[in-house]
Design a protein around this motif. Structure first.
Motif, short mmCIF file in Angstrom:
data_model
loop_
_atom_site.label_atom_id
_atom_site.label_comp_id
_atom_site.label_asym_id
_atom_site.label_seq_id
_atom_site.Cartn_x
_atom_site.Cartn_y
_atom_site.Cartn_z
N VAL A 87 0.83 -1.20 0.00
CA VAL A 87 0.00 0.00 0.00
C VAL A 87 0.87 1.26 0.00
CG1 VAL A 87 -1.93 -1.11 1.17
CG2 VAL A 87 -0.12 -0.02 2.54
N MET A 88 0.23 2.38 -0.34
CA MET A 88 0.82 3.70 -0.15
C MET A 88 -0.23 4.57 0.50
SD MET A 88 0.81 5.41 -3.96
CE MET A 88 -0.74 5.76 -4.83
N GLY A 89 0.21 5.63 1.19
CA GLY A 89 -0.77 6.43 1.87
C GLY A 89 -0.32 7.84 2.20
N TYR A 90 -1.32 8.69 2.36
CA TYR A 90 -1.15 10.03 2.91
C TYR A 90 -1.77 9.98 4.29
CZ TYR A 90 -2.04 15.08 3.49
OH TYR A 90 -2.11 16.36 3.97
N VAL A 91 -0.98 9.55 5.26
CA VAL A 91 -1.49 9.19 6.58
C VAL A 91 -1.47 10.42 7.49
CG1 VAL A 91 -1.36 7.52 8.47
CG2 VAL A 91 -0.60 6.87 6.19
N ALA A 113 -4.20 3.50 -0.37
CA ALA A 113 -4.56 2.84 -1.63
C ALA A 113 -3.49 1.79 -1.90
CB ALA A 113 -4.62 3.83 -2.79
N ARG A 114 -3.78 0.89 -2.80
CA ARG A 114 -2.77 -0.10 -3.18
C ARG A 114 -1.63 0.57 -3.94
NH1 ARG A 114 -7.13 -3.08 -2.29
NH2 ARG A 114 -6.82 -5.21 -1.51
N LYS A 115 -0.44 0.14 -3.64
CA LYS A 115 0.76 0.68 -4.30
C LYS A 115 0.73 0.37 -5.79
CE LYS A 115 4.79 -1.49 -4.22
NZ LYS A 115 5.26 -1.41 -5.63
N PRO A 116 1.07 1.33 -6.65
CA PRO A 116 1.18 1.03 -8.08
C PRO A 116 2.17 -0.11 -8.31
CG PRO A 116 1.27 3.40 -7.71
CD PRO A 116 1.35 2.75 -6.37
N ARG A 117 1.77 -1.07 -9.12
CA ARG A 117 2.60 -2.25 -9.32
C ARG A 117 3.90 -1.94 -10.05
NH1 ARG A 117 -2.32 -5.52 -11.90
NH2 ARG A 117 -2.65 -3.36 -12.57
N THR A 264 -6.42 6.15 -5.10
CA THR A 264 -6.52 5.02 -6.02
C THR A 264 -6.46 5.49 -7.47
OG1 THR A 264 -7.77 3.71 -4.42
CG2 THR A 264 -7.96 3.07 -6.73
N ALA A 265 -7.10 6.63 -7.76
CA ALA A 265 -7.04 7.20 -9.11
C ALA A 265 -5.60 7.55 -9.48
CB ALA A 265 -7.93 8.43 -9.21
N LEU A 266 -4.83 8.09 -8.51
CA LEU A 266 -3.41 8.37 -8.77
C LEU A 266 -2.64 7.10 -9.09
CD1 LEU A 266 -2.40 10.95 -6.01
CD2 LEU A 266 -2.61 11.38 -8.46
N ALA A 267 -2.92 6.04 -8.33
CA ALA A 267 -2.24 4.77 -8.58
C ALA A 267 -2.53 4.26 -9.99
CB ALA A 267 -2.66 3.74 -7.54
N ARG A 268 -3.78 4.41 -10.43
CA ARG A 268 -4.13 3.98 -11.79
C ARG A 268 -3.36 4.79 -12.83
NH1 ARG A 268 -9.60 3.55 -9.81
NH2 ARG A 268 -10.03 5.64 -10.62
N LEU A 269 -3.25 6.10 -12.63
CA LEU A 269 -2.49 6.94 -13.56
C LEU A 269 -1.04 6.49 -13.63
CD1 LEU A 269 -3.82 10.54 -12.77
CD2 LEU A 269 -4.36 9.12 -14.75
N ALA A 270 -0.47 6.15 -12.47
CA ALA A 270 0.90 5.68 -12.44
C ALA A 270 1.06 4.37 -13.19
CB ALA A 270 1.37 5.52 -10.99
N GLU A 271 0.12 3.46 -12.99
CA GLU A 271 0.21 2.16 -13.67
C GLU A 271 0.00 2.28 -15.17
OE1 GLU A 271 -2.47 -0.45 -11.60
OE2 GLU A 271 -0.98 -0.90 -10.05
#
Length: 317
Positions: A87-91, A113-117, A264-271
């Motif tokens: 995962v990654m987060g803004y905690v 959110a889940r970490k970008p793979r 999660t949307a950011l992670a999708r952009l990264a992937e």
């Protein structure tokens, strides 16, 4: 667990490395084995006491809001994540106490959110705060639309470079403002660069957008923010993530917030390859004070990240 903490406000000299109690997790949180945590300007500003009027500090404070790692224990009501999830987060919580510069952090699921793979732990840790700031300002505050022209201040910086990439993915034309040293980076990201120069800045932007820009995102405040209203189209919108004086200029002051859906949307952009992040330097956890000094000096071409050695990711003692 090992952690960085401070027992009173100050600079890097107040940071101490040592043993701290492992965090307890509430029903809606997970325990994360930290692999990396990124530095942001807000970390040392909070540490210096500049946020004392906004956030209570429960000393000793473990600093840090950006993180990537592995879930080792979910709270009793958590269904979003399981043991072993990366995962990654803004905690960020509503007080200063249990941050991310530690071997473990208790993270509410709303912050993760889940970490970008396709990203390393170091890159993933560098994404949340800067990426969310840019994403939320463009989507929620400015409501950028396809075909619009967007001016991004400090476009070669952490928030700015994320904003350039996100705005382009939204279908916008981007004008990126930066010092001379950042011009190549702006071109690399696909924006049209303009140089910060007090005498020529307005004319440079007007030459590229004679009818004005549809939206402007300020990430630095000060002098160039005050010039920005005259560069807007008649119905142009202005937002700042750095300077509350934007309100008096007819714009909106926007403060980033943890949001799992946006992250999660950011992670999708990264992937998808639409969003990248640069890591300039990494430091081991015990050298966080030195990392903070390097970060505060500036001039780095990317983010500064603290790393935590990988050990058996079980529950802490």
């Amino acid at each position: 667990m090992k952690a960085i903490s401070y027992s009173g406000y100050g600079g890097p000299e107040v940071l101490e490395y040592g043993d701290r109690p492992a965090p307890k997790i509430g029903p809606d949180a997970v325990l994360v084995k930290v692999r990396a945590a990124a530095l942001n300007p807000v970390d040392w500003k909070a540490q210096a006491g500049h946020l004392d009027g906004m956030l209570d500090a429960v000393f000793p404070v473990i600093p840090g809001w950006d993180v990537s790692g592995v879930v080792v224990q979910p709270g009793v009501s958590v269904t979003e994540f399981a043991v072993g999830d990366e995962v990654m987060g803004y905690v960020r919580e509503d007080f200063l106490s249990r941050g991310t510069f530690a071997e473990y952090v208790a993270a509410p699921v709303r912050t993760l959110a889940r970490k970008p793979r396709n990203m390393s732990f170091e890159e993933s840790a560098a994404l949340p705060l800067a990426g969310l700031t840019a994403y939320q300002a463009l989507h929620h505050a400015l409501k950028v639309r396809e075909g619009e022209t967007v001016l991004v201040h400090a476009a070669a910086g952490g928030v700015g470079s994320a904003a350039v990439q996100i705005a382009r993915h939204m279908g916008a034309r981007v004008i990126g403002a930066a010092r001379e040293a950042g011009q190549d980076r702006i071109r690399e990201l696909g924006a049209e660069p303009v140089v910060y120069d007090e005498a020529t800045f307005v004319d440079q932007v007007r030459a590229l957008a004679p009818d004005g820009v549809d939206a402007a995102l300020d990430t630095i405040g000060g002098f160039y923010l005050k010039l920005t209203p005259e560069l807007l189209a008649p119905e142009g919108r202005l937002a700042s993530v750095a300077d509350g004086e934007v309100i008096g200029l007819g714009g909106r002051y926007y403060w980033v917030r943890p949001d799992a859906e946006d992250l999660t949307a950011l992670a999708r952009l990264a992937e998808e390859g639409a969003l990248t992040v640069r890591v300039a330097r990494t430091y081991p956890l015990e050298e966080t004070a030195e990392a903070q000094r390097a970060h505060a000096e500036g001039g780095l071409n990317g983010k500064v990240v603290v790393t935590v050695p990988w050990t058996d990711p079980g529950e802490p003692d």
